[in-house]
Design a protein around this motif. Structure first.
Motif, mmCIF file in Angstrom:
data_model
loop_
_atom_site.group_PDB
_atom_site.id
_atom_site.type_symbol
_atom_site.label_atom_id
_atom_site.label_comp_id
_atom_site.label_asym_id
_atom_site.label_seq_id
_atom_site.Cartn_x
_atom_site.Cartn_y
_atom_site.Cartn_z
ATOM 1 N N GLY A 19 26.596 44.960 -8.044
ATOM 2 C CA GLY A 19 27.055 43.405 -7.277
ATOM 3 C C GLY A 19 25.570 42.119 -8.273
ATOM 4 O O GLY A 19 25.969 41.187 -7.572
ATOM 5 N N TYR A 20 24.738 42.756 -7.786
ATOM 6 C CA TYR A 20 23.534 42.203 -8.879
ATOM 7 C C TYR A 20 23.137 41.532 -9.339
ATOM 8 O O TYR A 20 22.485 40.485 -9.170
ATOM 9 N N LYS A 21 24.216 42.341 -10.200
ATOM 10 C CA LYS A 21 24.429 41.884 -11.523
ATOM 11 C C LYS A 21 24.858 39.926 -12.200
ATOM 12 O O LYS A 21 24.326 38.998 -12.577
ATOM 13 N N LYS A 22 25.852 39.916 -10.865
ATOM 14 C CA LYS A 22 25.784 38.224 -10.743
ATOM 15 C C LYS A 22 24.553 37.466 -10.899
ATOM 16 O O LYS A 22 24.941 36.112 -11.183
ATOM 17 N N TYR A 23 23.667 38.337 -9.462
ATOM 18 C CA TYR A 23 22.351 36.854 -9.731
ATOM 19 C C TYR A 23 20.751 37.129 -10.574
ATOM 20 O O TYR A 23 19.825 36.768 -10.356
ATOM 21 N N LEU A 24 21.169 38.030 -11.739
ATOM 22 C CA LEU A 24 20.057 38.352 -12.133
ATOM 23 C C LEU A 24 19.779 37.659 -13.847
ATOM 24 O O LEU A 24 20.417 38.171 -14.664
ATOM 25 N N LYS A 25 18.906 37.102 -13.372
ATOM 26 C CA LYS A 25 18.903 36.179 -14.994
ATOM 27 C C LYS A 25 18.586 37.032 -15.681
ATOM 28 O O LYS A 25 18.836 37.346 -16.856
ATOM 29 N N GLU A 26 17.181 37.770 -15.231
ATOM 30 C CA GLU A 26 16.801 38.976 -16.628
ATOM 31 C C GLU A 26 16.071 40.132 -15.900
ATOM 32 O O GLU A 26 15.255 39.940 -14.675
ATOM 33 N N ILE A 27 15.934 41.340 -15.869
ATOM 34 C CA ILE A 27 14.865 41.880 -15.956
ATOM 35 C C ILE A 27 13.598 41.278 -16.423
ATOM 36 O O ILE A 27 12.975 41.147 -18.032
ATOM 37 N N LEU A 28 12.333 41.657 -15.396
ATOM 38 C CA LEU A 28 11.116 41.347 -15.608
ATOM 39 C C LEU A 28 10.367 42.228 -16.909
ATOM 40 O O LEU A 28 9.457 42.109 -17.565
ATOM 41 N N ILE A 29 10.323 43.659 -15.135
ATOM 42 C CA ILE A 29 9.993 44.615 -15.461
ATOM 43 C C ILE A 29 10.769 46.274 -15.936
ATOM 44 O O ILE A 29 11.082 45.750 -14.760
ATOM 45 N N ASP A 30 10.922 46.230 -16.467
ATOM 46 C CA ASP A 30 11.251 47.602 -16.906
ATOM 47 C C ASP A 30 11.188 48.519 -16.179
ATOM 48 O O ASP A 30 10.265 49.339 -16.017
ATOM 49 N N GLU A 31 11.643 49.307 -16.418
ATOM 50 C CA GLU A 31 11.968 50.337 -15.338
ATOM 51 C C GLU A 31 10.418 51.766 -15.933
ATOM 52 O O GLU A 31 9.783 52.001 -15.552
#
Ligand code: IMP
Ligand code: MG
Length: 200
Positions: A19-31
């Motif tokens: 569900g978070y994908k709807k609100y995710l603009k970008e991944i700022l720092i990946d794993e």
């Protein structure tokens, strides 16, 4: 601002945690970047505290708990851990006002110890500035801050930070310990919230 409990109910229906994908603009720092930087921080802390006999990591709940657990495992000198929770008065969820309150205190006495505060994010600096004042009255041998994220452009109060994971722009972030209305703290990356879509 909707009540967090209502939104938590909404997310409970999100069975596959997407569900978070709807609100995710970008991944700022990946794993991968998080892992690499935390390994470096662990090395730095281990070097700096190699002669300490009573290093104590203090995790500021709730946001810093994942960072604490990874940082702690990247530190190669003996250390204890303790936990405290802080809540700030006023001003909604996205900024903090001047005053803070301890909602859950430490169990350890920190007198004479080398205390390293582990925090998720420093924004205005109000929270940590108050925490530093409160903890310094308890007479630790040393008192320093390690923050994963530093939103330096937003600073209102100067806070001495000894270790910083990443300096980030003024964007509202979640994941890796930071919540979206109490959910999604377990995401392995730091993501930017799309505030045009998210009305939380
Ligand atoms: P400060 O007192 O303004 O420095 O705020 C620090 C606290 O604000 C952090 O411990 C977080 O709980 C919260 N905070 C600030 N920015 C963000 C963000 O982008 N995402 C989630 N929480 C944040
Ligand atoms: Mg928070």
């Amino acid at each position: 601002m909707k009540h967090a409990a209502v939104l938590t109910m909404k997310y409970r229906k999100d069975k596959n945690m997407q569900g978070y994908k709807k609100y995710l603009k970008e991944i700022l720092i990946d794993e991968k970047k998080l892992k690499a930087r935390i390994a470096e921080l662990g090395k730095e802390v281990s070097t700096d505290y190699r002669d300490s006999e009573n290093l104590l990591l203090i995790c500021i709940l709730r946001g810093a708990f994942i960072f604490l657990s990874d940082l702690s495992r990247a530190i190669t000198v003996p250390h204890a851990m303790d936990f405290m929770a802080i809540s700030s008065y006023g001003a909604g969820n996205r900024s903090s006002s001047g005053a803070v309150r301890i909602t859950m205190d430490l169990t350890e006495n920190i007198c004479g110890k080398d205390v390293l505060i582990v925090e998720d994010i420093i924004d205005s600096g109000n929270t940590l500035s108050n925490v530093l004042d409160m903890l310094s009255t308890r007479k630790p041998n040393s008192l320093h801050i390690c923050t994963l994220l530093d939103k330096f452009e937003r600073r209102e109060v100067d806070v001495p930070i000894r270790y910083t994971g990443f300096r980030i722009p003024d964007k509202f972030v979640f994941g890796y310990g930071l919540d979206l209305d109490e959910i999604y703290r377990n995401l392995p990356f730091i993501g930017v919230v799309d505030l045009e879509k998210y009305d939380g």
